[in-house]
Design a protein around this motif. Structure first.
Motif, PDB file in Angstrom:
ATOM      1  N   VAL A  93      37.349  49.407  21.499  1.00  0.00           N
ATOM      2  CA  VAL A  93      36.778  50.715  20.925  1.00  0.00           C
ATOM      3  C   VAL A  93      37.353  50.519  18.919  1.00  0.00           C
ATOM      4  N   LYS A  94      36.395  51.121  18.781  1.00  0.00           N
ATOM      5  CA  LYS A  94      37.161  50.974  17.300  1.00  0.00           C
ATOM      6  C   LYS A  94      36.287  51.828  16.322  1.00  0.00           C
ATOM      7  N   PRO A  95      37.108  52.934  15.326  1.00  0.00           N
ATOM      8  CA  PRO A  95      36.034  53.209  14.132  1.00  0.00           C
ATOM      9  C   PRO A  95      35.536  52.268  13.619  1.00  0.00           C
ATOM     10  N   ASP A  96      33.969  52.236  12.949  1.00  0.00           N
ATOM     11  CA  ASP A  96      34.039  51.375  11.747  1.00  0.00           C
ATOM     12  C   ASP A  96      32.986  52.274  10.822  1.00  0.00           C
ATOM     13  N   PRO A  97      33.022  52.325   9.513  1.00  0.00           N
ATOM     14  CA  PRO A  97      31.753  52.791   9.093  1.00  0.00           C
ATOM     15  C   PRO A  97      30.951  52.060   8.193  1.00  0.00           C
ATOM     16  N   GLU A  98      30.874  50.617   8.403  1.00  0.00           N
ATOM     17  CA  GLU A  98      29.899  50.090   8.673  1.00  0.00           C
ATOM     18  C   GLU A  98      29.622  49.026   9.493  1.00  0.00           C
ATOM     19  N   ALA A  99      29.339  49.805  10.379  1.00  0.00           N
ATOM     20  CA  ALA A  99      29.067  48.837  11.972  1.00  0.00           C
ATOM     21  C   ALA A  99      27.398  49.536  11.999  1.00  0.00           C
ATOM     22  N   MET A 100      27.087  50.189  11.325  1.00  0.00           N
ATOM     23  CA  MET A 100      25.911  50.587  11.258  1.00  0.00           C
ATOM     24  C   MET A 100      25.323  50.038   9.655  1.00  0.00           C
ATOM     25  N   ARG A 101      25.608  49.657   9.129  1.00  0.00           N
ATOM     26  CA  ARG A 101      24.728  49.233   7.707  1.00  0.00           C
ATOM     27  C   ARG A 101      23.665  48.264   8.139  1.00  0.00           C
ATOM     28  N   ALA A 102      23.267  48.037   7.136  1.00  0.00           N
ATOM     29  CA  ALA A 102      21.704  46.872   7.736  1.00  0.00           C
ATOM     30  C   ALA A 102      21.021  46.829   8.708  1.00  0.00           C
ATOM     31  N   SER A 103      21.287  47.720   9.423  1.00  0.00           N
ATOM     32  CA  SER A 103      20.523  47.425  10.753  1.00  0.00           C
ATOM     33  C   SER A 103      19.244  48.372  10.663  1.00  0.00           C
ATOM     34  N   ILE A 104      18.000  47.385  11.464  1.00  0.00           N
ATOM     35  CA  ILE A 104      16.771  47.384  11.619  1.00  0.00           C
ATOM     36  C   ILE A 104      16.863  47.529  13.064  1.00  0.00           C
ATOM     37  N   ARG A 105      15.741  48.860  13.361  1.00  0.00           N
ATOM     38  CA  ARG A 105      15.505  49.291  14.343  1.00  0.00           C
ATOM     39  C   ARG A 105      14.929  48.785  14.881  1.00  0.00           C
ATOM     40  N   PHE A 119      19.118  49.506  17.764  1.00  0.00           N
ATOM     41  CA  PHE A 119      19.391  48.377  16.809  1.00  0.00           C
ATOM     42  C   PHE A 119      20.072  46.937  16.302  1.00  0.00           C
ATOM     43  N   ARG A 120      19.976  46.847  15.457  1.00  0.00           N
ATOM     44  CA  ARG A 120      20.892  45.380  14.933  1.00  0.00           C
ATOM     45  C   ARG A 120      21.194  45.139  14.187  1.00  0.00           C
ATOM     46  N   ASN A 121      22.014  44.182  13.756  1.00  0.00           N
ATOM     47  CA  ASN A 121      22.320  44.263  12.777  1.00  0.00           C
ATOM     48  C   ASN A 121      23.300  43.028  12.943  1.00  0.00           C
ATOM     49  N   GLU A 122      23.530  42.028  11.923  1.00  0.00           N
ATOM     50  CA  GLU A 122      24.557  40.507  11.751  1.00  0.00           C
ATOM     51  C   GLU A 122      25.679  41.042  11.823  1.00  0.00           C
ATOM     52  N   LYS A 123      26.433  42.159  11.643  1.00  0.00           N
ATOM     53  CA  LYS A 123      28.114  42.298  11.999  1.00  0.00           C
ATOM     54  C   LYS A 123      28.022  43.240  12.935  1.00  0.00           C
ATOM     55  N   THR A 124      27.190  43.996  14.244  1.00  0.00           N
ATOM     56  CA  THR A 124      27.044  44.954  15.437  1.00  0.00           C
ATOM     57  C   THR A 124      26.606  43.950  16.048  1.00  0.00           C
ATOM     58  N   GLY A 125      25.622  43.764  15.697  1.00  0.00           N
ATOM     59  CA  GLY A 125      24.520  42.458  16.947  1.00  0.00           C
ATOM     60  C   GLY A 125      23.913  43.641  17.359  1.00  0.00           C
ATOM     61  N   PRO A 126      23.556  43.528  18.388  1.00  0.00           N
ATOM     62  CA  PRO A 126      22.177  44.093  18.940  1.00  0.00           C
ATOM     63  C   PRO A 126      23.124  45.482  19.782  1.00  0.00           C
ATOM     64  N   TYR A 127      22.538  46.895  19.877  1.00  0.00           N
ATOM     65  CA  TYR A 127      23.514  48.198  19.578  1.00  0.00           C
ATOM     66  C   TYR A 127      22.410  49.311  19.769  1.00  0.00           C
ATOM     67  N   ARG A 128      22.568  50.104  21.310  1.00  0.00           N
ATOM     68  CA  ARG A 128      22.466  51.116  21.436  1.00  0.00           C
ATOM     69  C   ARG A 128      23.059  52.815  20.466  1.00  0.00           C
ATOM     70  N   ALA A 129      22.262  53.213  19.567  1.00  0.00           N
ATOM     71  CA  ALA A 129      23.468  54.148  18.232  1.00  0.00           C
ATOM     72  C   ALA A 129      22.596  55.297  19.278  1.00  0.00           C
ATOM     73  N   PHE A 130      24.032  56.546  18.881  1.00  0.00           N
ATOM     74  CA  PHE A 130      23.610  57.515  19.567  1.00  0.00           C
ATOM     75  C   PHE A 130      24.269  58.564  18.024  1.00  0.00           C
ATOM     76  N   ALA A 131      23.578  58.367  17.226  1.00  0.00           N
ATOM     77  CA  ALA A 131      24.365  58.744  15.932  1.00  0.00           C
ATOM     78  C   ALA A 131      23.975  60.151  14.932  1.00  0.00           C
ATOM     79  N   THR A 132      24.799  60.856  14.395  1.00  0.00           N
ATOM     80  CA  THR A 132      23.747  61.448  12.731  1.00  0.00           C
ATOM     81  C   THR A 132      24.706  61.747  11.991  1.00  0.00           C
ATOM     82  N   ASP A 133      25.774  60.405  12.088  1.00  0.00           N
ATOM     83  CA  ASP A 133      26.669  60.705  10.608  1.00  0.00           C
ATOM     84  C   ASP A 133      27.072  58.644  10.685  1.00  0.00           C
ATOM     85  N   GLN A 134      26.793  57.760   9.654  1.00  0.00           N
ATOM     86  CA  GLN A 134      26.575  56.014  10.327  1.00  0.00           C
ATOM     87  C   GLN A 134      27.820  55.916   9.599  1.00  0.00           C
TER      88      GLN A 134
END
Length: 168
Positions: A93-105, A119-134
């Protein structure tokens, strides 16, 4: 159900604007169509009147009100229910303000009451988001999946979840 800890789900400025503009559009379309409706509108016309309102209502039901933790799970609090995410198998588990940057839905909602879905991006890979403030992203890694949540206090949530990992 008593939770050990609750967290709010603050909205980013971007989410507030996206939700406001999209809601205005989803309410405005039916208003304009009803104002200009022919005397006996065809069924497809009436579907186009009601569909935006149905979309708005469904997205409202999936909005994220907050997060809560108990001994075995993280809960995503919704208006009428909660989504349970087991902590079993959580490895990092880690906080990462850049985790959702440049994501593709891949599948889900990108800005009407939240960023919710796959969602998916280069940094985080495929992920499931439950987000309100990236910018408040907390990345939860499991052996077979990744989940991103955005509580008001990302460092506090990450620390609590790290304690649960260490306590196993």
């Amino acid at each position: 159900m008593p939770y050990q800890q609750k967290f709010d789900a603050p909205w980013s400025r971007q989410l507030k604007w996206l939700t406001a503009l999209t809601s205005l559009l989803l309410v405005g379309i039916p208003a304009v169509l009803l104002n200009r409706a022919p005397e006996n509108p065809p069924s497809l016309y009436m579907v186009s009147v009601w569909l935006p309102l149905v979309i708005l209502a469904l997205c409202t039901l999936f909005a994220i009100r907050g997060y809560a933790i108990d001994d075995n799970a993280l809960y995503i609090l919704r208006p009428l229910w909660k989504t349970r995410i087991s902590l079993e198998g959580l490895i990092e588990v880690k906080p990462d303000p850049e985790a959702m940057r440049a994501s593709i839905r891949v599948f889900g909602n990108s800005g009407l009451f939240g960023y919710i879905g796959l969602f998916r991006n280069e940094k985080t890979g495929p992920y499931r988001a439950f987000a309100t403030d990236q910018q408040k992203a907390v990345v939860m890694r499991y052996p077979d999946r990744t989940v991103v949540v955005t509580p008001g206090r990302p460092d506090k949530l990450a620390a609590l979840l790290e304690e649960k990992i260490a306590g196993r």
